[in-house]
Design a protein around this motif. Structure first.
Motif, PDB file in Angstrom:
ATOM      1  N   LEU A 143      -0.469   8.206   6.009  1.00  0.00           N
ATOM      2  CA  LEU A 143      -1.944   7.457   5.690  1.00  0.00           C
ATOM      3  C   LEU A 143      -2.139   6.179   5.548  1.00  0.00           C
ATOM      4  N   PRO A 144      -3.533   5.710   5.809  1.00  0.00           N
ATOM      5  CA  PRO A 144      -3.892   4.301   5.794  1.00  0.00           C
ATOM      6  C   PRO A 144      -4.184   3.976   4.412  1.00  0.00           C
ATOM      7  N   ALA A 145      -3.757   2.686   3.856  1.00  0.00           N
ATOM      8  CA  ALA A 145      -4.154   1.964   2.767  1.00  0.00           C
ATOM      9  C   ALA A 145      -5.548   1.557   2.810  1.00  0.00           C
ATOM     10  N   ARG A 146      -6.376   1.681   1.820  1.00  0.00           N
ATOM     11  CA  ARG A 146      -7.778   1.175   1.962  1.00  0.00           C
ATOM     12  C   ARG A 146      -7.929  -0.191   2.089  1.00  0.00           C
ATOM     13  N   LYS A 147      -8.925  -0.542   2.763  1.00  0.00           N
ATOM     14  CA  LYS A 147      -9.187  -1.941   2.809  1.00  0.00           C
ATOM     15  C   LYS A 147     -10.149  -2.525   1.950  1.00  0.00           C
ATOM     16  N   ILE A 148      -9.812  -4.000   1.482  1.00  0.00           N
ATOM     17  CA  ILE A 148     -10.688  -4.360   0.599  1.00  0.00           C
ATOM     18  C   ILE A 148     -10.874  -5.986   0.972  1.00  0.00           C
ATOM     19  N   MET A 149     -12.122  -6.489   0.723  1.00  0.00           N
ATOM     20  CA  MET A 149     -12.186  -7.777   1.042  1.00  0.00           C
ATOM     21  C   MET A 149     -12.352  -8.501  -0.374  1.00  0.00           C
ATOM     22  N   ILE A 150     -11.585  -9.643  -0.332  1.00  0.00           N
ATOM     23  CA  ILE A 150     -11.463 -10.535  -1.567  1.00  0.00           C
ATOM     24  C   ILE A 150     -12.087 -12.209  -1.355  1.00  0.00           C
TER      25      ILE A 150
END
Length: 684
Positions: A130-137
């Motif tokens: 399963l893919p890890a969720r993406k996050i914008m910092i």
């Protein structure tokens, strides 16, 4: 379990499947037809996947010996290669490269029991890989400077004798009229226009004018840096915006420099963030390490040699650092640190000679103190990106700046914008379609070879019947807005014409020449109520060599076409696939407007070819923000009209009719394929 009804032609072999015919020996393996599949892992490491599969009760093995056919199915991790380095040290050695894919598993199973292998694929795809969720910092580093400049100065002027002072003072009387006044000393003040206090007292002791000036200036906030980075859940993101400052190291022998070398120190902004997204995606836990370093003005350490000669200097750095943990709501900015540093500098100015007189000299001096209090504030905003949306915080705005045109050595590229895509929620969110897609995915999971067989491939992996017509129309709109077809010369368009007498079977025919001789009305603005039809019969699946060679040769006919409505009906009826007939694609040309559509269709074919038809003709891949490779066209290029161009011509106008026809036909075919099988129950 009943096997799928073989109502369609099935592929008996698959490129990724190797068949091992069993052999019978005394006390050896039972007779099974063992086959193998490669399972490509997208996100999880193979060794970790193997460990998790064991928790699910899946039998795993090593690559140290032959597979026991009596214990199928079994999963084996591909052996690691020593010729693989993530970031090799090229200065020491240029490593040999292994070209075989890594991060794969081998799945061995009995060909008579493919469902058991499908269960393993389901575990891997739905629960492990399963893919890890993406996050914008996004970080914003602010420096709020409370800079103050406090200056006190005194200016003395002798009176000039004007302004009602009889005869002036005694010094001015001796100057023989050289100037109206004599300035003994003037301290330089900041430029005019600064906020300041200016008080002037006249006729002090009837001899002097005294001018007092005080100044206070304050600074404001300044954004030092605003970096942003896209990372994954529980993975560290590191941002470094700094500069290297050289520092000299010197060695002395009896006041003489014997050696000098340099070393670099970094000064700037360093930010390391590790985010962890909550289950619902509404909160983010952050581990933060932030550091801001800067050169302190006026605090350099000087190295002096003989006779006070400056040999080298080393800067003083101020370092402000924050290490913390935080938990905040998604898309919420917060301050992680306010760090204060204070710098001060004092300078004195005086009138030469007079300013050195004890006690009296203080009246002819100016003291200047520059103080700066710097407070660094780091504002961090985490944004969890939605998994089901192509538009997110890390995507730049729609702008021509992100297109790539005019490069001589590289392909042109166009960035798909919001206006280039249709709102198709009425189609993608249709519950009946979604149910068929899930059943198709389940079938392909249990029987991998069905992913390439009609009608299953029309629904599997998020596919939608007729979506190719929608994508072609969207590409047409892009080219139409750019007026891209203008560069194509109508005189350079060709098609193949039958030529049995020459022995080659066909010859090249320029379209413009043919139209001038046989259908000049197409070259006019409005036409004359007729149309030229070019019909291409698709023979790509034929086993006859002669038929394969005849596909590029169109059948040409001139038909009556009084208006646009009749033209559309001709297109629709001629391109409709009829049972028992060879599929065909037809173009109808009435006037110059249709020629422009034909030129655009040629460019559509080129774009689809450049971007791989199997990829770009899927709606999930034609999304906002993606780069669309564009063909490089020159006026002298000769372009061929063929069946693919005819398909683009048809879909550029009647895309909705083509979509409706595909949905109707493929829905019926898929339901018929499921009839009488165990998968039919999933449709209820």
């Amino acid at each position: 379990m009943k096997f799928l009804r073989n109502s369609f032609v099935l592929l008996l072999t698959c490129g990724s499947i190797i068949s091992y015919h069993s052999f019978s020996q005394e006390g050896s393996y039972p007779e099974v037809d063992m086959v193998s599949d490669r399972i490509r892992l997208s996100y999880v490491n193979p060794s970790r996947c193997i460990q998790l599969l064991q928790l699910y009760g899946v039998r795993v093995d090593t690559a140290l010996g032959p597979i026991d056919r009596s214990k199928l199915p079994v999963v084996v991790a591909l052996p690691e290669t020593k010729f693989h380095e993530t970031i090799p040290d090229h200065e020491k050695v240029f490593p040999q490269t292994e070209t075989d894919p890594i991060n794969e598993l081998l799945l061995f199973y009995d060909s008579a029991d493919p469902v058991s292998a499908g269960k393993i694929r389901k575990i891997v795809n739905q629960y492990i890989d399963l893919p890890a969720r993406k996050i914008m910092i996004e970080a914003m580093v602010l420096e709020i400077s409370s800079a103050s400049l406090e200056e006190l100065g005194v200016e003395w002027d002798f009176n000039s004798g004007k302004e009602g002072v009889s005869g002036g003072n005694f010094v001015n009387q001796k100057l023989d009229g050289a100037n109206d006044s004599l300035i003994l000393g003037k301290i330089k003040y900041p430029s005019a226009g600064s906020a300041q206090l200016d008080a002037t007292l006249t006729n002090v002791f009837n001899e002097f004018n005294i001018r007092l000036q005080a100044l206070v200036e304050e600074g404001s906030a300044q954004i030092l840096s605003r970096p942003s980075v896209l990372t994954l859940d529980n993975r560290m993101a590191y941002i470094n915006v700094s500069e290297k400052i050289p520092i000299a190291n010197t060695k002395f022998v009896k006041d003489y420099v014997s050696a000098v070398d340099f070393r670099d120190v970094s000064a700037g902004i360093e930010l390391a963030v590790r985010p962890r997204i909550s289950r619902g995606g509404d909160e983010v836990s952050l581990q933060i390490n932030a550091s801001v370093s800067a050169r302190v003005p006026g605090k350099d350490t000087n190295v002096l040699g003989k006779d006070e000669i400056l040999l080298a200097s080393a800067p003083t750095l101020s370092i402000r650092e924050v290490k913390t943990y935080a938990r905040i709501a998604n898309d919420t900015p917060f301050i992680v640190g306010g760090l204060i540093a204070k710098d001060s500098e004092q300078t004195s100015q005086k009138v030469p000679f007079i300013g050195d007189i004890p006690f009296l000299g203080k009246l002819f001096q100016s003291n200047n103190e520059k103080g700066q209090k710097r407070e660094v504030i780091i504002v961090i905003t985490p944004s969890v990106l939605p998994e089901d949306s192509a538009v997110h915080a890390s995507m730049p705005n729609d702008d021509d700046l992100f297109d790539q045109f005019g490069n001589r050595l590289f392909r042109d590229a166009y960035r798909i914008r919001a206006e280039d895509t249709f709102d198709l929620r009425y189609l993608t969110e249709n519950q009946s379609l979604q149910k068929l897609q899930k059943v198709a995915d389940r079938i392909v999971q249990d029987h991998a070879k069905y992913g390439m067989i009609y009608p299953y491939q029309k629904f599997a992996d998020g596919s939608i019947p007729g979506e190719d017509a929608l994508v072609r129309r969207q590409i047409y709109e892009v080219l139409k807005r750019q007026e891209a077809s203008a560069i194509l010369d109508s005189e350079k368009l060709i098609f193949f014409k039958s030529d049995d007498e020459g022995g080659a079977g066909f010859k090249v025919q320029f379209l413009a020449k043919y139209l001038k001789e046989n259908a000049p009305f197409v070259l006019t603005e409005n036409g004359d109520g007729r149309a030229v039809g070019l019909c291409f019969r698709l023979t790509r699946t034929s086993t006859e060599a002669e038929e394969l060679l005849m596909e590029p040769v169109p059948e040409i006919k001139i038909v009556d076409c009084l208006n646009e409505e009749i033209w559309r009906k001709l297109l629709l009826q001629s391109n409709a696939q009829k049972n028992g007939e060879t599929q065909k694609q037809v173009i109808f040309l009435r006037h110059q407007k249709d020629l422009e559509r034909l030129k655009t269709a040629i460019l559509m074919k080129k774009i689809i070819s450049l971007n791989a038809s199997d990829y770009i003709l899927k709606l999930k891949n034609f999304t906002r923000g993606r780069l669309l490779r564009m063909p490089s066209i020159r006026e002298e290029d000769v372009e061929l009209i063929d069946a693919d161009v005819a398909t683009c011509f048809y879909h550029s106008e009647l895309y909705y009719s083509a979509l409706r026809e595909s949905l109707r036909k493929d829905f019926v075919a898929f339901r018929q394929a499921l009839s009488g099988t165990d998968y039919e129950a999933f449709l209820r």
